[in-house]
Enzyme design. Structure first.
Site, PDB file in Angstrom:
ATOM      1  N   ILE A 147     -18.652  27.221 -14.106  1.00 55.40           N
ATOM      2  CA  ILE A 147     -18.066  28.177 -13.171  1.00 55.40           C
ATOM      3  C   ILE A 147     -16.771  28.801 -13.691  1.00 55.40           C
ATOM      4  CG2 ILE A 147     -16.694  26.534 -11.810  1.00 55.40           C
ATOM      5  CD1 ILE A 147     -17.815  27.957  -9.281  1.00 55.40           C
TER       6      ILE A 147
ATOM      7  N   LEU B  51     -22.893  15.614 -15.605  1.00 54.77           N
ATOM      8  CA  LEU B  51     -22.065  14.674 -16.357  1.00 54.77           C
ATOM      9  C   LEU B  51     -20.607  14.814 -15.937  1.00 54.77           C
ATOM     10  CD1 LEU B  51     -23.690  15.031 -19.901  1.00 54.77           C
ATOM     11  CD2 LEU B  51     -24.544  13.866 -17.871  1.00 54.77           C
TER      12      LEU B  51
ATOM     13  N   ASP C 280     -16.932  17.051 -10.913  1.00 54.97           N
ATOM     14  CA  ASP C 280     -15.670  16.939 -10.174  1.00 54.97           C
ATOM     15  C   ASP C 280     -15.864  15.997  -8.988  1.00 54.97           C
ATOM     16  OD1 ASP C 280     -14.316  18.702 -11.856  1.00 54.97           O
ATOM     17  OD2 ASP C 280     -15.068  20.446 -10.761  1.00 54.97           O
TER      18      ASP C 280
ATOM     19  N   THR D 104     -19.685  14.424 -24.247  1.00 60.86           N
ATOM     20  CA  THR D 104     -18.909  15.473 -23.571  1.00 60.86           C
ATOM     21  C   THR D 104     -17.411  15.211 -23.654  1.00 60.86           C
ATOM     22  OG1 THR D 104     -18.840  14.489 -21.343  1.00 60.86           O
ATOM     23  CG2 THR D 104     -20.793  15.802 -21.902  1.00 60.86           C
TER      24      THR D 104
ATOM     25  N   GLU E 267     -15.274  15.304 -21.285  1.00 64.60           N
ATOM     26  CA  GLU E 267     -14.809  14.421 -20.217  1.00 64.60           C
ATOM     27  C   GLU E 267     -15.173  12.967 -20.538  1.00 64.60           C
ATOM     28  OE1 GLU E 267     -12.924  15.824 -17.911  1.00 64.60           O
ATOM     29  OE2 GLU E 267     -12.540  13.915 -16.893  1.00 64.60           O
TER      30      GLU E 267
HETATM   31  N1  SAM Z   1     -19.766  17.971 -17.879  1.00 68.71           N
HETATM   32  C1  SAM Z   1     -18.531  18.260 -18.595  1.00 68.71           C
HETATM   33  C2  SAM Z   1     -18.056  17.034 -19.329  1.00 68.71           C
HETATM   34  O1  SAM Z   1     -18.626  15.948 -19.104  1.00 68.71           O
HETATM   35  O2  SAM Z   1     -17.133  17.167 -20.125  1.00 68.71           O
HETATM   36  C3  SAM Z   1     -17.439  18.788 -17.659  1.00 68.71           C
HETATM   37  C4  SAM Z   1     -16.938  17.855 -16.626  1.00 68.71           C
HETATM   38  S1  SAM Z   1     -15.646  18.585 -15.616  1.00 68.71           S
HETATM   39  C5  SAM Z   1     -14.884  17.239 -14.848  1.00 68.71           C
HETATM   40  C6  SAM Z   1     -16.571  19.356 -14.309  1.00 68.71           C
HETATM   41  C7  SAM Z   1     -16.958  20.788 -14.667  1.00 68.71           C
HETATM   42  O3  SAM Z   1     -17.814  21.329 -13.659  1.00 68.71           O
HETATM   43  C8  SAM Z   1     -15.784  21.711 -14.776  1.00 68.71           C
HETATM   44  O4  SAM Z   1     -15.816  22.377 -16.030  1.00 68.71           O
HETATM   45  C9  SAM Z   1     -15.961  22.687 -13.613  1.00 68.71           C
HETATM   46  O5  SAM Z   1     -15.435  23.969 -13.873  1.00 68.71           O
HETATM   47  C10 SAM Z   1     -17.453  22.683 -13.459  1.00 68.71           C
HETATM   48  N2  SAM Z   1     -17.945  23.067 -12.124  1.00 68.71           N
HETATM   49  C11 SAM Z   1     -17.476  22.638 -10.938  1.00 68.71           C
HETATM   50  N3  SAM Z   1     -18.166  23.169  -9.919  1.00 68.71           N
HETATM   51  C12 SAM Z   1     -19.119  23.960 -10.481  1.00 68.71           C
HETATM   52  C13 SAM Z   1     -20.148  24.786  -9.946  1.00 68.71           C
HETATM   53  N4  SAM Z   1     -20.311  24.921  -8.634  1.00 68.71           N
HETATM   54  N5  SAM Z   1     -20.944  25.450 -10.817  1.00 68.71           N
HETATM   55  C14 SAM Z   1     -20.759  25.343 -12.141  1.00 68.71           C
HETATM   56  N6  SAM Z   1     -19.801  24.577 -12.708  1.00 68.71           N
HETATM   57  C15 SAM Z   1     -18.992  23.894 -11.885  1.00 68.71           C
END
Ligand code: SAM
Length: 219
Positions: free
Chosen positions: A57, A111, A114, A192, A194
């Site tokens: 997003i 993965l 949030d 990843t 995170e």
């Molecule tokens: N999966 C990745 C990792 O493990 O490194 C990213 C984890 S990060 C904590 C959560 C990601 O989900 C963020 O980059 C955030 O911008 C994205 N995100 C949150 N809500 C979303 C949505 N509704 N659609 C797409 N991406 C989303």
């Protein structure tokens, strides 16, 4: 905003040749909230015949991943040309069905999503009964949902919702490894950004995987 989002009205309106120029077609793996793209980049050479799409997003983050893939595609000594991975900037909670046709996916990844810790924010969580119906629609029978998080409360939330949903059944890590999905699981744990951060902080990781069940007849 200057970043207008153009969503396809349906999956067959997506020009997959833009995403996967070497072998156009719909993706089979989807990484929801893919962040900086570590999973896609790790899996690309392991499954060179499998098209994979990340959804993210955040504008800058999705642009970064797009640039990263473009650079990998022109790296002469890359082990693969990364033609099978791509990303869209999209709100997956609203537009997942616009990208993935019925029963088109064999794997769906969540993965380190949030956590939305506060009770009143729980409806913002990416796993909910309504969204599970969309995920079950996009996944083909036998397809796998992979979830992992370092937040125990979120793990329990995702697990309980998936357990309660009639079209998903829990599948153990051991079972998936026996089916040859070990390299996917390893990537889920460690590929990843995170996941690496959690490791640096010596955090725990909770994995939960589910199979999209086969049903004799669906309406
Ligand atoms: N999966 C990745 C990792 O493990 O490194 C990213 C984890 S990060 C904590 C959560 C990601 O989900 C963020 O980059 C955030 O911008 C994205 N995100 C949150 N809500 C979303 C949505 N509704 N659609 C797409 N991406 C989303």
């Amino acid at each position: 905003s200057d970043h207008s989002l153009d969503y396809p009205h349906a999956p067959d309106a997506v020009d997959w040749a833009v995403h996967f120029p070497a072998a156009p077609g719909p993706p089979e793996f989807a990484d929801v909230g893919c962040g900086f793209g570590g999973l896609l980049i790790t899996l690309a050479p392991l499954f060179p015949e499998t098209r994979m799409l990340g959804m993210e997003i955040r504008v800058q983050v999705s642009q970064y991943v797009q640039d990263r893939i473009a650079a990998l595609r022109v790296t002469p000594d890359a082990p693969t040309h990364y033609q099978n991975i791509s990303i869209v900037r999209a709100n997956a909670m609203k537009f997942l069905p616009n990208y993935f046709a019925k029963h088109s996916l064999s794997a769906l990844f969540f993965l380190f999503p949030d956590p939305h810790f506060k009770q009143r924010k729980h409806k913002a969580r990416i796993i909910s009964p309504t969204l599970l119906a969309e995920y079950a629609y996009a996944l083909r029978p036998g397809g796998i949902v992979y979830t992992i998080t370092d937040v125990k409360d979120l793990h329990e939330w995702m697990k309980s919702h998936l357990d309660a949903f009639p079209l998903f059944e829990s599948v153990s890590e051991e079972q998936l490894r026996a089916e040859g999905k070990g390299s996917i699981l390893d990537a889920v744990y460690t590929s990843t950004e995170e996941g690496k951060k959690v490791e640096r902080n010596n955090g725990e990781k909770w994995l939960a995987c589910f199979r999209r069940i086969e049903v004799a007849r669906e309406t």
